[in-house]
Design an enzyme around this catalytic site. Sequence first.
Site, PDB file in Angstrom:
ATOM      1  CB  SER A  20      67.234  48.696  19.946  1.00 28.90           C
ATOM      2  OG  SER A  20      66.785  49.971  20.348  1.00 28.90           O
ATOM      3  CD  GLU A  23      66.925  43.178  30.282  1.00 26.81           C
ATOM      4  OE1 GLU A  23      65.788  43.241  29.801  1.00 26.81           O
ATOM      5  OE2 GLU A  23      67.939  43.468  29.654  1.00 26.81           O
ATOM      6  CG  HIS A  25      59.185  45.413  25.747  1.00 18.57           C
ATOM      7  ND1 HIS A  25      59.360  45.444  27.111  1.00 18.57           N
ATOM      8  CD2 HIS A  25      60.307  45.959  25.211  1.00 18.57           C
ATOM      9  CE1 HIS A  25      60.538  45.969  27.391  1.00 18.57           C
ATOM     10  NE2 HIS A  25      61.133  46.294  26.253  1.00 18.57           N
ATOM     11  CB  CYS A  62      62.450  43.095  27.853  1.00 22.24           C
ATOM     12  SG  CYS A  62      63.638  44.413  28.101  1.00 22.24           S
TER      13      CYS A  62
HETATM   14  N1  CAA Z   1      59.473  67.970  20.813  1.00 20.99           N
HETATM   15  C1  CAA Z   1      58.805  66.848  20.429  1.00 20.99           C
HETATM   16  N2  CAA Z   1      59.422  65.733  19.930  1.00 20.99           N
HETATM   17  C2  CAA Z   1      60.769  65.743  19.851  1.00 20.99           C
HETATM   18  C3  CAA Z   1      61.523  66.870  20.236  1.00 20.99           C
HETATM   19  C4  CAA Z   1      60.827  68.021  20.732  1.00 20.99           C
HETATM   20  N3  CAA Z   1      61.476  69.134  21.103  1.00 20.99           N
HETATM   21  N4  CAA Z   1      62.821  66.599  20.030  1.00 20.99           N
HETATM   22  C5  CAA Z   1      62.888  65.327  19.531  1.00 20.99           C
HETATM   23  N5  CAA Z   1      61.640  64.833  19.437  1.00 20.99           N
HETATM   24  C6  CAA Z   1      61.237  63.507  18.961  1.00 20.99           C
HETATM   25  C7  CAA Z   1      62.033  63.037  17.749  1.00 20.99           C
HETATM   26  O1  CAA Z   1      61.521  63.566  16.535  1.00 20.99           O
HETATM   27  C8  CAA Z   1      61.873  61.544  17.867  1.00 20.99           C
HETATM   28  O2  CAA Z   1      60.595  61.181  17.376  1.00 20.99           O
HETATM   29  P1  CAA Z   1      60.471  60.046  16.234  1.00 20.99           P
HETATM   30  O3  CAA Z   1      61.081  58.795  16.842  1.00 20.99           O
HETATM   31  O4  CAA Z   1      59.006  59.935  16.009  1.00 20.99           O
HETATM   32  O5  CAA Z   1      61.261  60.529  15.071  1.00 20.99           O
HETATM   33  C9  CAA Z   1      61.827  61.301  19.383  1.00 20.99           C
HETATM   34  O6  CAA Z   1      61.564  62.572  19.981  1.00 20.99           O
HETATM   35  C10 CAA Z   1      63.141  60.799  19.959  1.00 20.99           C
HETATM   36  O7  CAA Z   1      64.148  61.672  19.522  1.00 20.99           O
HETATM   37  P2  CAA Z   1      65.523  61.089  18.947  1.00 20.99           P
HETATM   38  O8  CAA Z   1      65.233  60.043  17.905  1.00 20.99           O
HETATM   39  O9  CAA Z   1      66.412  62.206  18.588  1.00 20.99           O
HETATM   40  O10 CAA Z   1      66.014  60.417  20.309  1.00 20.99           O
HETATM   41  P3  CAA Z   1      67.375  59.788  20.665  1.00 20.99           P
HETATM   42  O11 CAA Z   1      68.085  59.274  19.467  1.00 20.99           O
HETATM   43  O12 CAA Z   1      68.092  60.760  21.512  1.00 20.99           O
HETATM   44  O13 CAA Z   1      66.887  58.535  21.545  1.00 20.99           O
HETATM   45  C11 CAA Z   1      66.335  56.189  21.500  1.00 20.99           C
HETATM   46  C12 CAA Z   1      65.868  57.604  21.152  1.00 20.99           C
HETATM   47  C13 CAA Z   1      67.475  55.803  20.545  1.00 20.99           C
HETATM   48  C14 CAA Z   1      65.205  55.207  21.332  1.00 20.99           C
HETATM   49  C15 CAA Z   1      66.846  56.196  22.961  1.00 20.99           C
HETATM   50  O14 CAA Z   1      65.819  56.521  23.829  1.00 20.99           O
HETATM   51  C16 CAA Z   1      67.450  54.874  23.389  1.00 20.99           C
HETATM   52  O15 CAA Z   1      68.582  54.505  23.029  1.00 20.99           O
HETATM   53  N6  CAA Z   1      66.704  54.104  24.231  1.00 20.99           N
HETATM   54  C17 CAA Z   1      67.165  52.835  24.776  1.00 20.99           C
HETATM   55  C18 CAA Z   1      66.946  51.706  23.792  1.00 20.99           C
HETATM   56  C19 CAA Z   1      65.486  51.356  23.613  1.00 20.99           C
HETATM   57  O16 CAA Z   1      64.665  51.604  24.485  1.00 20.99           O
HETATM   58  N7  CAA Z   1      65.141  50.732  22.468  1.00 20.99           N
HETATM   59  C20 CAA Z   1      63.788  50.310  22.231  1.00 20.99           C
HETATM   60  C21 CAA Z   1      63.731  49.033  21.427  1.00 20.99           C
HETATM   61  S1  CAA Z   1      64.735  47.760  22.238  1.00 20.99           S
HETATM   62  C22 CAA Z   1      63.744  47.232  23.538  1.00 20.99           C
HETATM   63  O17 CAA Z   1      62.583  47.488  23.547  1.00 20.99           O
HETATM   64  C23 CAA Z   1      64.396  46.475  24.657  1.00 20.99           C
HETATM   65  C24 CAA Z   1      64.523  47.355  25.837  1.00 20.99           C
HETATM   66  O18 CAA Z   1      63.688  47.372  26.720  1.00 20.99           O
HETATM   67  C25 CAA Z   1      65.693  48.242  25.900  1.00 20.99           C
END
Ligand code: CAA
Length: 388
Positions: A201, A79, A233, A111
Amino acid sequence: MSVGIDEISFYTSNYFLDLRTLAEMQQTDPEKYYTGIGQEKMAMAAPDEDIVTMAANAALPIVERIGPDAVTTLLFATETGIDQSKAAGVYVHRLLGLGSRCRVVELKQACYSATAAVQMACALVARKPDSKVLVIASDIARYDLNTPGEATQGCGAVAMLISADPRIVVIDPEVGSYTEDVMDFWRPNYRSNALVDGKYSTKIYLKALKKAWEYFCEESRSSFRDFNYFCYHLPFSRMAQKAHQHLAKLCRCTLDAAEIEQQIADTLHYNQMIGNSYTASMYIGLCSLLDNTKESLSGKRIGFFSYGSGCVAEFFSGTVVDGYQDQLHTAAHASMLSARQEVNYDEYLKLYHYPDPQGGESLVLPHSTTGRFRLAAISHHKREYVPC
Ligand code: CAA
């Protein structure tokens, strides 16, 4: 006759950023990355690396063994396309010296497309059992700086030889596919970085898992307890852990939490050190399982969940073949990962911003990769690849 993966090899860049460094610059607790999303390092492509050079590097050990004329078809999943018309695999075809009778095509569906390539390769082999189909998945995961996705960047390529009577994993014909038109992650033609609705997502990923699993069970009459291991994945390793807990709960699995965790633990090691490699990630997870599991996997059944945003998902299964250990590239994978060079934050930014000419400008690239192939220049709108 059985059909499946006869050989598998992966490649990643020689540069990585430790997510502690990123956390420090962002004034974030590093445990958010190390524990919260389960990632430690992210691979950064060298300026003279792209999906073509990574793909050729991943496939080289396979082609060196079987000889370039043995490959009948090359299916290239990505991709991170570099051209709207020409398939990236055609460059790889030349770099690897494949025969002119070998057909080449590129596949895209986020993916998921590597799994489409594997299924199509299995169908080609079933139709003509002496075929040897090279499936390559190669991607560079990039998000805008200072977005939640930034810490999940990475890059890598995986090459698999699909053949009759495979020596590593026999792939079963039953599948559970699920498609739904959603906007969870996408990259319009005018952007080099993906756009993502991150939280959404992760929800769609879990929904697609449930549906693909249900369809798979209807078709195969399998149940959760028929499987020893699962490969998911891997956008980040915590996603797979959550997905597997979700599936275990849906299936009313009676194993304890540690046993459930153990069914995927060894698939995560390489991803934690590389980051997301989009189409390649689930199959690099398979390499991780095969290379790192202490017990013999011979005869063990693996469930695979492939997810491509947008979205298309698929659940399918395979069984590990006796003697698979002798066909692995475990030592080469280990030495490639241990030879990588850590970059500091400024070096990371320099790699991130390395010019990617959008307007047709010429560019000569410094020799930075330690791989066997490089992108030497771009001139007259043409990419010039050379062996090193
Ligand atoms: N110590 C331990 N854990 C902590 C922490 C700390 N100090 N601070 C935060 N965390 C934890 C949170 O509690 C959270 O855990 P849970 O999910 O169990 O609640 C985790 O860390 C992540 O924290 P946030 O939810 O606050 O993170 P975020 O919103 O900043 O980002 C995300 C998370 C939205 C997935 C981001 O990484 C993202 O946008 N990623 C890209 C998209 C993606 O990968 N999506 C996956 C599905 S789509 C797919 O699979 C296709 C692909 O390849 C992209």
